[in-house]
Design an enzyme around this catalytic site. Structure first.
Site, mmCIF file in Angstrom:
data_model
loop_
_atom_site.group_PDB
_atom_site.id
_atom_site.type_symbol
_atom_site.label_atom_id
_atom_site.label_comp_id
_atom_site.label_asym_id
_atom_site.label_seq_id
_atom_site.Cartn_x
_atom_site.Cartn_y
_atom_site.Cartn_z
ATOM 1 N N TYR A 66 7.013 -9.579 6.686
ATOM 2 C CA TYR A 66 6.915 -8.510 6.879
ATOM 3 C C TYR A 66 7.582 -7.996 8.413
ATOM 4 C CZ TYR A 66 3.704 -7.308 3.074
ATOM 5 O OH TYR A 66 3.415 -7.077 1.656
ATOM 6 N N ASP A 78 0.767 -1.137 -0.069
ATOM 7 C CA ASP A 78 0.084 -0.164 0.052
ATOM 8 C C ASP A 78 1.017 1.302 0.048
ATOM 9 O OD1 ASP A 78 -2.236 -1.588 0.061
ATOM 10 O OD2 ASP A 78 -2.451 -1.483 2.152
#
Length: 287
Positions: free
Chosen positions: A125, A64
């Protein structure tokens, strides 16, 4: 979709990194917004002198706006003659064309069956946050979130343990029409470094939209004492969005690494990943 390049083409794997601060995410968008995909495709078209032809990238994880990547992976199918013509100097030419907040580290012919998105078996992540009363180190301000309450890392790890495994993460995802929210969360752990920065490691076979940032938002509520350690698990079991679960800001999040199986298993993994997932039905109740 194909796991192989079309005849006369060769599939190229790209390993890359970027600072997401100046990008409106990975994927190309209308309206001229700056994106990582758009930047790289424009540079590739320019350095290969391809005119109006765009060679479209497929990526392992569509990040994003504001999210960073250290170990992103993508692929692109190029005409074999174009690849042969430019392969020796393509990496350096792209380095000269791209802005300094995105770097390609390697370009190589992909093995048979490779698909950057569907062949991946996990994505890892890291989310970084500090609870230092003075705030964030100015040199890290674009990569670390400041949380202005003291955080109990042990309580956060206790809560994280209840989220591991295969579940429907609908309570932690922004729903997309026709897409499943079933994922296997393989690792969720937090460690406070010597500098006081807390790093959350989050690894799963795949992630749905806003999943990592929602999970971290729930754990922060546990860490600062606003919720008990069993609360994130209860939210997960309820299967619906809870207004108390906040999607934390994107700048603390970095895609660190993407994992792939051995070359001989790439095609099988790609086929498996395209199947829509469902959870096993609960056992029938009797009497």
């Amino acid at each position: 979709m194909s796991d192989e390049a079309q005849p006369g083409h060769v599939r190229i794997r790209l390993d890359l990194s970027y600072d997401g601060t100046g990008f409106s995410g990975w994927a190309k968008q209308a309206g001229g917004r700056r994106t990582v995909q758009g930047e790289i495709e424009d540079a590739l078209r320019t350095v290969t002198r391809s005119g109006e032809t765009t060679y479209e990238l497929t990526v392992a994880g569509r990040t994003d706006a504001g999210v960073h990547a250290r170990g992103q992976v993508a692929h692109v199918d190029l005409p074999a003659d174009l690849w042969e013509q430019h392969r020796e100097k393509l990496l350096k030419r792209l380095a000269g064309r791209l802005a300094r907040d995105v770097r390609i580290w390697s370009l190589a012919e992909a093995p048979a069956g490779f698909d950057a998105r569907f062949s991946a078996v996990w994505r890892r992540y890291a989310y970084r946050v500090t609870d230092h009363p003075g705030g964030v180190d100015p040199l890290l301000r674009g990569h670390v979130l400041w949380h202005d309450w003291p955080l109990d890392v042990d309580a956060m790890n206790e809560a994280a343990g209840g989220l591991l495994g295969e579940h429907d993460f609908a309570a932690y995802c922004k729903r997309r029409e026709g897409a499943t929210t079933i994922r296997t969360l393989q690792e969720l752990s937090l460690v406070r470094g010597a500098d006081g920065v807390i790093t959350a490691t989050v690894r799963a076979d795949a992630f749905c939209h806003n999943m990592v940032r929602s999970l971290i938002g729930a754990l922060l509520f546990v860490g600062d004492g606003h919720r008990a350690p069993d609360w994130p698990g209860k939210v997960l079991a309820a299967g619906v969005r809870d207004s108390a679960v906040h999607v934390v800001r994107p700048h603390g999040l970095t895609l660190e690494e993407v994992g792939y199986p051995s070359d001989d298993l790439l095609a099988a993994r790609s086929k498996e990943a395209r199947n829509k997932r469902s959870l096993p039905a609960p056992p029938a109740r009797c009497c």
